[in-house]
Motif scaffolding. Structure first.
Motif, short mmCIF file in Angstrom:
data_model
loop_
_atom_site.label_atom_id
_atom_site.label_comp_id
_atom_site.label_asym_id
_atom_site.label_seq_id
_atom_site.Cartn_x
_atom_site.Cartn_y
_atom_site.Cartn_z
N ILE A 1 -1.99 4.49 -8.28
CA ILE A 1 -0.96 5.51 -8.51
C ILE A 1 0.33 4.87 -9.02
CG2 ILE A 1 0.56 7.14 -7.29
CD1 ILE A 1 -1.88 7.83 -5.50
N VAL A 2 0.75 3.78 -8.37
CA VAL A 2 2.01 3.12 -8.76
C VAL A 2 1.86 2.45 -10.13
CG1 VAL A 2 3.67 1.31 -8.15
CG2 VAL A 2 2.79 2.85 -6.38
N ALA A 3 0.73 1.80 -10.37
CA ALA A 3 0.52 1.09 -11.65
C ALA A 3 0.50 2.07 -12.82
CB ALA A 3 -0.79 0.31 -11.60
N ALA A 4 -0.05 3.26 -12.61
CA ALA A 4 -0.10 4.24 -13.70
C ALA A 4 1.30 4.78 -14.00
CB ALA A 4 -1.03 5.39 -13.34
N ALA A 5 2.10 4.98 -12.92
CA ALA A 5 3.44 5.56 -13.10
C ALA A 5 4.44 4.52 -13.60
CB ALA A 5 3.92 6.15 -11.77
N ASP A 6 4.26 3.28 -13.19
CA ASP A 6 5.24 2.24 -13.53
C ASP A 6 4.52 0.93 -13.87
OD1 ASP A 6 7.42 0.67 -13.89
OD2 ASP A 6 8.16 0.78 -11.83
N PRO A 7 3.92 0.87 -15.08
CA PRO A 7 3.09 -0.30 -15.43
C PRO A 7 3.85 -1.62 -15.41
CG PRO A 7 3.32 1.22 -17.31
CD PRO A 7 3.90 1.91 -16.11
N ALA A 8 5.17 -1.58 -15.58
CA ALA A 8 5.94 -2.84 -15.62
C ALA A 8 6.07 -3.46 -14.23
CB ALA A 8 7.32 -2.59 -16.20
N ALA A 9 5.77 -2.67 -13.16
CA ALA A 9 5.98 -3.16 -11.79
C ALA A 9 4.83 -4.02 -11.27
CB ALA A 9 6.21 -1.98 -10.84
N ILE A 10 3.66 -3.90 -11.93
CA ILE A 10 2.46 -4.60 -11.45
C ILE A 10 1.83 -5.38 -12.62
CG2 ILE A 10 0.12 -4.25 -10.49
CD1 ILE A 10 1.19 -1.85 -8.96
N ARG A 11 1.54 -6.66 -12.38
CA ARG A 11 1.02 -7.53 -13.45
C ARG A 11 -0.43 -7.17 -13.82
NH1 ARG A 11 0.14 -9.46 -17.15
NH2 ARG A 11 -0.20 -11.53 -17.96
N ALA A 12 -1.23 -6.93 -12.79
CA ALA A 12 -2.65 -6.58 -12.99
C ALA A 12 -3.13 -5.95 -11.70
CB ALA A 12 -3.46 -7.83 -13.33
N LEU A 13 -4.23 -5.23 -11.78
CA LEU A 13 -4.72 -4.46 -10.62
C LEU A 13 -6.20 -4.76 -10.37
CD1 LEU A 13 -4.15 -2.11 -8.55
CD2 LEU A 13 -4.90 -0.54 -10.37
N VAL A 14 -6.52 -5.09 -9.11
CA VAL A 14 -7.92 -5.25 -8.71
C VAL A 14 -8.25 -4.15 -7.71
CG1 VAL A 14 -9.65 -6.76 -7.65
CG2 VAL A 14 -7.78 -7.76 -9.00
N LEU A 15 -9.20 -3.31 -8.06
CA LEU A 15 -9.63 -2.22 -7.18
C LEU A 15 -10.90 -2.65 -6.46
CD1 LEU A 15 -9.07 0.74 -9.66
CD2 LEU A 15 -7.60 0.09 -7.74
N VAL A 16 -10.84 -2.71 -5.14
CA VAL A 16 -11.99 -3.18 -4.37
C VAL A 16 -12.72 -1.98 -3.78
CG1 VAL A 16 -12.77 -4.69 -2.52
CG2 VAL A 16 -10.69 -5.27 -3.81
N ASP A 17 -13.84 -1.65 -4.39
CA ASP A 17 -14.71 -0.56 -3.95
C ASP A 17 -13.97 0.77 -3.81
OD1 ASP A 17 -17.65 -0.61 -3.48
OD2 ASP A 17 -17.08 0.61 -1.77
N ILE A 18 -13.19 1.08 -4.82
CA ILE A 18 -12.54 2.40 -4.87
C ILE A 18 -12.33 2.77 -6.33
CG2 ILE A 18 -10.12 1.58 -4.80
CD1 ILE A 18 -11.53 4.60 -2.84
N THR A 19 -12.56 4.04 -6.65
CA THR A 19 -12.30 4.53 -8.02
C THR A 19 -11.55 5.85 -7.88
OG1 THR A 19 -14.33 5.85 -8.14
CG2 THR A 19 -14.49 3.54 -8.86
N ALA A 20 -11.52 6.61 -8.95
CA ALA A 20 -10.84 7.90 -8.92
C ALA A 20 -11.70 8.98 -8.25
CB ALA A 20 -10.47 8.32 -10.33
#
Length: 291
Positions: free
Chosen positions: A112-131
């Motif tokens: 949620i945060v990465a989509a709203a503010d991409p500059a705040a997070i360098r990269a995202l690893v989702l561990v066993d969770i999707t939309a």
């Protein structure tokens, strides 16, 4: 990297609550932030924190509000907005955007945060969770959490409940590790999360009925993203992973055979390999961008 970094306890300020974190690794290293899932604590990452420090990262593992040693919501609210506000507050205290590794609820909040503010997070690893969450599997998690609401007569009784819920895991020799996740009140032992947190399960079911906040967030992701799925997960199906990769075509995907929903605990080495192969690449990429 030679020499092991000590793990330090740190207090971070969320959106109106204090959040407990463990921190290790070189102070000037690229930050990597681990966010656990519902009903878990910052202890749930196994050796990942130490491994991150070994790779040269400044590694933080944080208890979400209402969990572990972090503060509880004064108003009893635990919707996704509140968790996202906490993460935003923590990111504002960091000297540069971290790689965020989120399991389950932690991954949802990161997305949620990465989509709203991409500059705040360098990269995202989702561990066993999707939309899209398989509700049958999610209801098993909720049922397990609710089953402990009256507490346990002993730590051993709590350990037996965990073994029944995770029958594929080897039973630990000692229940002492589990004691970190329990607090004694009177003669009984309770999971160390705010009971009010369980009302969040109701929101999750309602959200599952329309085009969700999560689908919107997934489609809005522009930063480097890795999805790690436990091959035997009851939360993310193979079909769920495929749908997510259609929503986020630039995402990488790693399927870890034999691991269930709690991938980091079920297959720690394979999990660490996947995370740090991806995270190291992000750091190398940003070094080249700067050069």
């Amino acid at each position: 990297m030679s020499g092991m970094s000590a793990i330090e306890r740190q207090a971070l300020r969320g959106a109106g609550v204090d959040l407990a974190a463990d921190v290790t690794g070189p102070v000037d290293g690229q930050p990597i932030l681990f966010l656990h899932g519902s009903g878990q604590t910052r202890q749930s990452w196994g050796k990942a924190l130490i491994e991150a420090a070994r790779h040269g990262f400044r590694a933080l593992s944080m208890d979400l509000r209402g969990h572990g040693d972090s503060g509880w919501s004064p108003d009893g609210r635990y919707d996704l907005t509140v968790f996202a506000d906490d993460l935003r507050a923590v990111l504002a205290q960091m000297d540069r955007p971290p790689v965020v590794v989120g399991a389950s609820l932690g991954g949802i909040v990161g997305m949620i945060v990465a989509a709203a503010d991409p500059a705040a997070i360098r990269a995202l690893v989702l561990v066993d969770i999707t939309a899209t969450v398989d509700m049958e599997g999610a209801n098993e998690v909720i049922a397990f959490m609710n089953a402990g609401s009256d507490g346990f007569a002993s730590i051993e009784e709590a350990a037996a409940a965990v073994s029944a819920y995770l029958p594929h895991r080897d039973k630990p020799q000692s229940s002492q590790g589990l004691a970190k996740n329990l607090r004694q009140r009177g003669a009984r032992w309770y999971w160390h999360w705010d009971p009010a947190f369980m009302t969040m399960g109701v929101d999750a079911k309602q959200e599952a009925e329309g085009p969700t906040v999560l689908e919107t967030a997934a489609r809005g992701l522009t930063i480097p993203t890795l999805l790690i799925r436990g091959g035997r997960s009851r939360i993310v199906t193979e079909e769920g992973a495929r749908v997510f990769l259609e929503m986020v075509p630039h995402a990488d995907y790693v399927h870890i055979d034999g691991a269930h929903h709690m991938v980091a605990g079920d297959a720690n080495d394979a999990f660490n390999d996947a995370v740090f192969r991806f995270a190291d690449r992000q750091v190398e990429g940003s070094a080249q961008d700067d050069g």
